[in-house]
Design a protein around this motif. Structure first.
Motif, PDB file in Angstrom:
ATOM      1  N   VAL A 120      10.088 -82.893  19.176  1.00 36.16           N
ATOM      2  CA  VAL A 120       9.409 -84.055  19.016  1.00 36.16           C
ATOM      3  C   VAL A 120      10.064 -85.409  18.353  1.00 36.16           C
ATOM      4  CG1 VAL A 120       7.432 -84.791  17.051  1.00 36.16           C
ATOM      5  CG2 VAL A 120       7.465 -82.571  17.980  1.00 36.16           C
TER       6      VAL A 120
ATOM      7  N   SER B 225       6.793 -87.240  20.439  1.00 33.30           N
ATOM      8  CA  SER B 225       5.481 -86.976  20.774  1.00 33.30           C
ATOM      9  C   SER B 225       5.210 -85.693  20.598  1.00 33.30           C
ATOM     10  CB  SER B 225       4.999 -87.518  22.270  1.00 33.30           C
ATOM     11  OG  SER B 225       3.673 -87.058  22.537  1.00 33.30           O
ATOM     12  N   VAL B 226       4.289 -85.268  19.992  1.00 32.62           N
ATOM     13  CA  VAL B 226       4.043 -83.848  19.866  1.00 32.62           C
ATOM     14  C   VAL B 226       3.397 -83.270  21.183  1.00 32.62           C
ATOM     15  CG1 VAL B 226       2.398 -82.195  18.940  1.00 32.62           C
ATOM     16  CG2 VAL B 226       3.235 -83.826  17.530  1.00 32.62           C
TER      17      VAL B 226
ATOM     18  N   ALA C 267       6.683 -82.789  23.415  1.00 29.98           N
ATOM     19  CA  ALA C 267       7.413 -81.908  22.986  1.00 29.98           C
ATOM     20  C   ALA C 267       6.876 -80.549  23.503  1.00 29.98           C
ATOM     21  CB  ALA C 267       7.626 -81.925  21.514  1.00 29.98           C
TER      22      ALA C 267
ATOM     23  N   GLN D 158       0.278 -77.500  22.150  1.00 34.38           N
ATOM     24  CA  GLN D 158       0.302 -78.539  21.307  1.00 34.38           C
ATOM     25  C   GLN D 158       0.041 -78.066  19.981  1.00 34.38           C
ATOM     26  OE1 GLN D 158      -1.538 -82.329  22.412  1.00 34.38           O
ATOM     27  NE2 GLN D 158      -1.695 -83.025  20.383  1.00 34.38           N
TER      28      GLN D 158
ATOM     29  N   SER E 130       2.197 -78.532  16.536  1.00 34.35           N
ATOM     30  CA  SER E 130       1.742 -79.253  15.248  1.00 34.35           C
ATOM     31  C   SER E 130       1.997 -78.340  13.962  1.00 34.35           C
ATOM     32  CB  SER E 130       0.321 -79.606  15.432  1.00 34.35           C
ATOM     33  OG  SER E 130       0.170 -80.673  16.497  1.00 34.35           O
TER      34      SER E 130
END
Length: 301
Positions: free
Chosen positions: A14, A19-20, A23, A31, A35
């Motif tokens: 990340v 960016s998640v 990544a 995603q 997170s």
């Protein structure tokens, strides 16, 4: 720890991609998984690692410190994993073998040549020493396995994984001037000047057991079998030696086999490793080759 390591990998991805979503795509996971990993890592460390901006996600000061330390650490871990995979795949590493002059020359050398040609990336080290020192090196973890000759003690028998690999025979050789008119009994060898290896070697122990009290009359003790032959060639006496060493001299007529009423019992070369200890991939490959060849030879007898 392994779960935390995955969190760190997600964190660095990340941080690198900003960016998640990117990544998650780069790490081939969902995603939400990325997170959740970031949230758990922040909770575990007690600091915020990222802040969201109009341009995406960026590291906090605490996140920058973590990323700086993690990058080198994870690179080292990946390098270590790669190194271990190479060793397991026989692309690198070291094979440490212990062997005496006799076992090396008359058994092991062909296998070492095969191993070197098959796995040229593996470094080979061969510790050349008599059986007692080879066993000591094995028990001290200085070699992966050894090839030794009998006899060995009951204590060593209980501590070793042993594979008999070849039979050997002890004989006595000399110039023709020492040849008796009739075969001699072992006890009568005391009348001849005996040339034997130094005490402590497996060959000397075997001949001492065969000769009994006669062994104490050895007139010359030497360190190597090559020297035994040289002294016998020069007429110093009768050399007790493993037959393989003497064959060229016997076939050429330089030396003669002393006739005996009965001969020393056959002995064996043994491939040995420490019982209960795991072998490296290189040692496993070498010992497997030896066992396969020995089994094949036994099946053709």
């Amino acid at each position: 720890m392994l779960q935390t390591l995955d969190w760190y990998k997600y964190f660095l991805s990340v941080a690198r991609l900003g960016s998640v979503t990117r990544a998650a795509r780069d790490m081939h996971v969902s995603q939400p998984a990325v997170s959740l990993a970031i949230a758990k890592l922040e909770d575990e460390l007690g600091v915020k690692l990222f802040v969201r901006t109009n341009r995406g996600i960026r590291l906090t000061n605490e996140g920058k410190i973590l990323a700086e330390h993690l990058s080198g650490a994870l690179n080292m871990i990946e390098t270590g994993e790669t190194r271990l995979r190479e060793i397991a795949g026989l692309k690198s590493g070291t094979l440490r073998i212990g062997a005496s002059d006799m076992t090396l020359r008359y058994f092991l050398l062909d296998y070492i040549e095969w191993f070197h040609m098959t796995y040229p990336e593996i470094k080979l080290t061969v510790s050349n020493a008599p059986t007692p020192l080879t066993l000591k090196a094995l028990h001290n973890g200085e070699i992966d396995f050894g090839v030794i000759s009998e006899p060995i003690s009951e204590r060593d028998l209980a501590r070793l994984d042993i594979t008999p690999v070849r039979e050997i025979r002890d004989i006595f050789v000399c110039q023709d001037k020492f040849l008796p008119p009739e075969p001699l009994a072992p006890s009568e060898l005391a009348k001849l000047p005996l040339i034997l290896l130094e005490e402590g070697t497996s060959t000397r122990r075997a001949l001492d057991a065969f000769l009994g009290e006669t062994a104490a009359t050895a007139s010359i003790e030497l360190a190597t079998s090559d020297l035994l032959l040289e002294f016998a060639r020069r007429g110093f006496g009768v050399a007790g030696i493993v037959e393989d060493f003497a064959l060229p001299d016997l076939e050429s007529g330089r030396l003669f086999r002393l006739p005996l009423t009965h001969s020393p019992a056959p002995r064996r070369f043994l491939a040995v490793s420490a019982m209960g200890l795991p072998l490296s991939a290189a040692a496993t490959a070498m010992l497997s080759r030896i066992k396969q060849c020995v089994m094949c030879q036994d099946n053709h007898k």
